[in-house]
Design a protein around this motif. Sequence first.
Motif, PDB file in Angstrom:
ATOM      1  N   THR A  47      33.655 -59.173  86.852  1.00 47.19           N
ATOM      2  CA  THR A  47      34.491 -59.074  88.039  1.00 47.19           C
ATOM      3  C   THR A  47      35.864 -59.667  87.727  1.00 47.19           C
ATOM      4  OG1 THR A  47      32.523 -59.293  89.410  1.00 47.19           O
ATOM      5  CG2 THR A  47      34.650 -59.605  90.499  1.00 47.19           C
ATOM      6  N   GLY A  48      36.906 -58.873  87.924  1.00 48.28           N
ATOM      7  CA  GLY A  48      38.261 -59.324  87.617  1.00 48.28           C
ATOM      8  C   GLY A  48      38.741 -58.915  86.230  1.00 48.28           C
ATOM      9  N   SER A  49      37.826 -58.437  85.394  1.00 45.06           N
ATOM     10  CA  SER A  49      38.240 -57.998  84.051  1.00 45.06           C
ATOM     11  C   SER A  49      39.017 -56.686  84.131  1.00 45.06           C
ATOM     12  CB  SER A  49      37.017 -57.810  83.142  1.00 45.06           C
ATOM     13  OG  SER A  49      36.433 -59.054  82.829  1.00 45.06           O
ATOM     14  N   ILE A  50      39.911 -56.495  83.175  1.00 43.22           N
ATOM     15  CA  ILE A  50      40.790 -55.320  83.179  1.00 43.22           C
ATOM     16  C   ILE A  50      40.535 -54.462  81.928  1.00 43.22           C
ATOM     17  CG2 ILE A  50      43.209 -54.599  83.008  1.00 43.22           C
ATOM     18  CD1 ILE A  50      43.819 -57.205  84.676  1.00 43.22           C
ATOM     19  N   PHE A  51      40.314 -53.174  82.172  1.00 43.32           N
ATOM     20  CA  PHE A  51      40.023 -52.256  81.060  1.00 43.32           C
ATOM     21  C   PHE A  51      41.220 -52.146  80.121  1.00 43.32           C
ATOM     22  CE2 PHE A  51      36.926 -50.759  84.171  1.00 43.32           C
ATOM     23  CZ  PHE A  51      35.812 -50.473  83.390  1.00 43.32           C
ATOM     24  N   SER A  52      40.964 -52.283  78.817  1.00 42.51           N
ATOM     25  CA  SER A  52      42.034 -52.081  77.844  1.00 42.51           C
ATOM     26  C   SER A  52      41.697 -50.953  76.875  1.00 42.51           C
ATOM     27  CB  SER A  52      42.294 -53.381  77.072  1.00 42.51           C
ATOM     28  OG  SER A  52      41.131 -53.796  76.390  1.00 42.51           O
ATOM     29  N   GLY A  53      40.477 -50.412  76.963  1.00 41.88           N
ATOM     30  CA  GLY A  53      40.119 -49.305  76.082  1.00 41.88           C
ATOM     31  C   GLY A  53      38.770 -48.717  76.431  1.00 41.88           C
ATOM     32  N   VAL A  54      38.610 -47.422  76.176  1.00 34.05           N
ATOM     33  CA  VAL A  54      37.317 -46.747  76.371  1.00 34.05           C
ATOM     34  C   VAL A  54      37.084 -45.860  75.161  1.00 34.05           C
ATOM     35  CG1 VAL A  54      35.950 -45.191  77.802  1.00 34.05           C
ATOM     36  CG2 VAL A  54      37.660 -46.671  78.877  1.00 34.05           C
ATOM     37  N   GLU A  55      35.952 -46.030  74.507  1.00 37.72           N
ATOM     38  CA  GLU A  55      35.630 -45.182  73.365  1.00 37.72           C
ATOM     39  C   GLU A  55      34.324 -44.448  73.646  1.00 37.72           C
ATOM     40  OE1 GLU A  55      34.670 -45.461  68.577  1.00 37.72           O
ATOM     41  OE2 GLU A  55      34.889 -47.291  69.744  1.00 37.72           O
ATOM     42  N   ILE A  56      34.413 -43.130  73.745  1.00 41.70           N
ATOM     43  CA  ILE A  56      33.218 -42.317  73.982  1.00 41.70           C
ATOM     44  C   ILE A  56      32.711 -41.825  72.644  1.00 41.70           C
ATOM     45  CG2 ILE A  56      32.282 -40.295  75.135  1.00 41.70           C
ATOM     46  CD1 ILE A  56      34.567 -40.552  77.185  1.00 41.70           C
ATOM     47  N   ILE A  57      31.584 -42.373  72.214  1.00 43.82           N
ATOM     48  CA  ILE A  57      31.030 -41.998  70.909  1.00 43.82           C
ATOM     49  C   ILE A  57      30.166 -40.750  71.054  1.00 43.82           C
ATOM     50  CG2 ILE A  57      29.481 -42.754  69.052  1.00 43.82           C
ATOM     51  CD1 ILE A  57      30.464 -45.659  69.755  1.00 43.82           C
ATOM     52  N   ASN A  58      29.442 -40.654  72.162  1.00 42.30           N
ATOM     53  CA  ASN A  58      28.587 -39.489  72.426  1.00 42.30           C
ATOM     54  C   ASN A  58      29.038 -38.831  73.731  1.00 42.30           C
ATOM     55  OD1 ASN A  58      26.108 -37.841  71.988  1.00 42.30           O
ATOM     56  ND2 ASN A  58      25.491 -38.803  73.904  1.00 42.30           N
ATOM     57  N   GLU A  59      29.643 -37.661  73.607  1.00 44.12           N
ATOM     58  CA  GLU A  59      30.234 -36.987  74.772  1.00 44.12           C
ATOM     59  C   GLU A  59      29.247 -36.806  75.922  1.00 44.12           C
ATOM     60  OE1 GLU A  59      33.281 -35.966  75.513  1.00 44.12           O
ATOM     61  OE2 GLU A  59      34.191 -36.685  73.645  1.00 44.12           O
ATOM     62  N   SER A  81      35.668 -35.066  81.705  1.00 45.00           N
ATOM     63  CA  SER A  81      36.857 -34.269  81.427  1.00 45.00           C
ATOM     64  C   SER A  81      37.698 -34.033  82.681  1.00 45.00           C
ATOM     65  CB  SER A  81      36.461 -32.923  80.824  1.00 45.00           C
ATOM     66  OG  SER A  81      35.489 -32.306  81.644  1.00 45.00           O
ATOM     67  N   SER A  82      37.020 -33.952  83.847  1.00 44.04           N
ATOM     68  CA  SER A  82      37.761 -33.721  85.087  1.00 44.04           C
ATOM     69  C   SER A  82      38.600 -34.929  85.464  1.00 44.04           C
ATOM     70  CB  SER A  82      36.795 -33.356  86.216  1.00 44.04           C
ATOM     71  OG  SER A  82      35.789 -34.328  86.362  1.00 44.04           O
ATOM     72  N   LEU A  83      38.021 -36.099  85.317  1.00 38.33           N
ATOM     73  CA  LEU A  83      38.779 -37.335  85.513  1.00 38.33           C
ATOM     74  C   LEU A  83      38.816 -38.027  84.164  1.00 38.33           C
ATOM     75  CD1 LEU A  83      37.509 -39.112  88.800  1.00 38.33           C
ATOM     76  CD2 LEU A  83      39.736 -38.048  88.401  1.00 38.33           C
ATOM     77  N   GLY A  84      39.939 -38.011  83.512  1.00 40.53           N
ATOM     78  CA  GLY A  84      40.034 -38.602  82.181  1.00 40.53           C
ATOM     79  C   GLY A  84      39.788 -40.102  82.213  1.00 40.53           C
ATOM     80  N   THR A  85      39.089 -40.592  81.210  1.00 44.18           N
ATOM     81  CA  THR A  85      38.769 -42.016  81.215  1.00 44.18           C
ATOM     82  C   THR A  85      40.009 -42.886  81.016  1.00 44.18           C
ATOM     83  OG1 THR A  85      38.159 -41.781  78.902  1.00 44.18           O
ATOM     84  CG2 THR A  85      36.368 -41.798  80.499  1.00 44.18           C
ATOM     85  N   GLU A  86      41.135 -42.263  80.600  1.00 44.24           N
ATOM     86  CA  GLU A  86      42.355 -43.067  80.468  1.00 44.24           C
ATOM     87  C   GLU A  86      42.802 -43.603  81.831  1.00 44.24           C
ATOM     88  OE1 GLU A  86      42.136 -39.883  79.735  1.00 44.24           O
ATOM     89  OE2 GLU A  86      43.593 -38.780  80.946  1.00 44.24           O
ATOM     90  N   LEU A 143      32.505 -41.071  85.830  1.00 41.88           N
ATOM     91  CA  LEU A 143      33.696 -41.619  86.484  1.00 41.88           C
ATOM     92  C   LEU A 143      34.006 -40.763  87.706  1.00 41.88           C
ATOM     93  CD1 LEU A 143      36.220 -43.409  86.631  1.00 41.88           C
ATOM     94  CD2 LEU A 143      37.329 -41.861  85.006  1.00 41.88           C
ATOM     95  N   LYS A 144      34.086 -41.410  88.859  1.00 37.73           N
ATOM     96  CA  LYS A 144      34.317 -40.675  90.095  1.00 37.73           C
ATOM     97  C   LYS A 144      35.424 -41.321  90.918  1.00 37.73           C
ATOM     98  CE  LYS A 144      29.740 -38.692  90.898  1.00 37.73           C
ATOM     99  NZ  LYS A 144      30.006 -37.276  91.200  1.00 37.73           N
ATOM    100  N   ASP A 145      36.037 -40.503  91.772  1.00 43.63           N
ATOM    101  CA  ASP A 145      36.912 -41.063  92.793  1.00 43.63           C
ATOM    102  C   ASP A 145      36.039 -41.897  93.721  1.00 43.63           C
ATOM    103  OD1 ASP A 145      39.514 -40.056  92.239  1.00 43.63           O
ATOM    104  OD2 ASP A 145      38.822 -38.064  92.837  1.00 43.63           O
ATOM    105  N   ARG A 146      36.560 -43.028  94.169  1.00 44.12           N
ATOM    106  CA  ARG A 146      35.785 -43.912  95.039  1.00 44.12           C
ATOM    107  C   ARG A 146      35.199 -43.151  96.229  1.00 44.12           C
ATOM    108  NH1 ARG A 146      36.870 -49.177  95.613  1.00 44.12           N
ATOM    109  NH2 ARG A 146      37.049 -48.927  93.390  1.00 44.12           N
ATOM    110  N   GLY A 147      36.015 -42.286  96.802  1.00 48.87           N
ATOM    111  CA  GLY A 147      35.582 -41.555  97.990  1.00 48.87           C
ATOM    112  C   GLY A 147      34.469 -40.565  97.735  1.00 48.87           C
ATOM    113  N   GLU A 148      34.258 -40.196  96.463  1.00 46.19           N
ATOM    114  CA  GLU A 148      33.219 -39.209  96.151  1.00 46.19           C
ATOM    115  C   GLU A 148      31.876 -39.836  95.839  1.00 46.19           C
ATOM    116  OE1 GLU A 148      34.595 -36.671  93.058  1.00 46.19           O
ATOM    117  OE2 GLU A 148      36.218 -35.837  94.264  1.00 46.19           O
TER     118      GLU A 148
END
Length: 289
Positions: free
Chosen positions: A19-31, A38-43, A133-138
């Motif tokens: 809680t409170g941590s901030i993302f600095s990278g995401v590595e998808i090893i297995n798609e 792909s619809s919502l990019g992890t960036e 990864l989803k929009d909060r509202g979804e």
Amino acid sequence: MPELPEVETIRRGLAGELTGSIFSGVEIINESSMPESSSLGTELLLDQEIVGLRRRGKVLIIDVGKNYSLLIHLKMTGQLILERPDGGREGGGHPTKAMVSALPDKSTRVVFDFSDGKRLFFNDQRKFGWIKLKDRGEVEQDSLLMRMGEEPLEAGFIEEVLRKKLRGRKAPIKALLLDQTTVAGLGNIYVDESLHLAKIHPETKAIDLNDEQIAKLHSSIVNIIRTAVRLEGTTLRNYLNHRGEKGGYFEHARVFDRTGLPCPECGEEIEKIRVAGRGTHICVNCQRK
DNA sequence: AAGAGACCCTGTTGGC
DNA sequence: TGCCAACAGGGTCTCT
């Protein structure tokens, strides 16, 4: 194998760390472990803060910033392991040696990095688990979450709800309890445990259960799940958690994975049978058809 | 609609 | 000892 108590244990452990941590990278090893990414990019996650961790049934929900959420299902072999910059670990899931060896390893499917140096590894030997990864509202519109039944430890899970769900159903009670639309969060372990406590044979058709049996089943589910959460879930075999501790619910198990051992109620040998396509542990003396 | 069974996946187990 | 089929299982899909 992680069911409600295991996912809740992981949620609590990670909440204190992330809680409170901030993302600095995401590595998808297995798609395929991150479908629909792909619809919502992890960036989109980068520079976003984790604001809270929730759970619905066996699904862990990590709320990110104001607009996004990660939905995570560990299925049978998924693990979430947090590694601190000092090398310490927190997390859980299906026990493997990954908990004590270097990460990433060959089961690592996704890696999240945080600006404080922590790293979260999603390991999943059999690749059945997923992160979305989803929009909060979804989140509330997710079809799996929408169809899910009541949370067994919340006020909405009353006897009458269970009675309604089972009314007229001819399927074996075990099959219906494994169905997440009946009650959220139960899996093979806690269904076997609850049915044994309720003294109900897993092959009993739901329609054949009387009011008294359904009342007993309801209280048994609450009792078993509450106990398992308190004991931080079930860990099998020689798994040790991050504190070097063993056990939890497994050592209190009534029938699960105790084939050939005595029933804690009557001493009869516990048998393993097959119900609804699942390995099922019963005491034929306590659980009559 | 409801229920049964296949499928996905890979490390482990058990039978011969 | 070695090989290979069977097994493990949550959720989704298909078929009846």
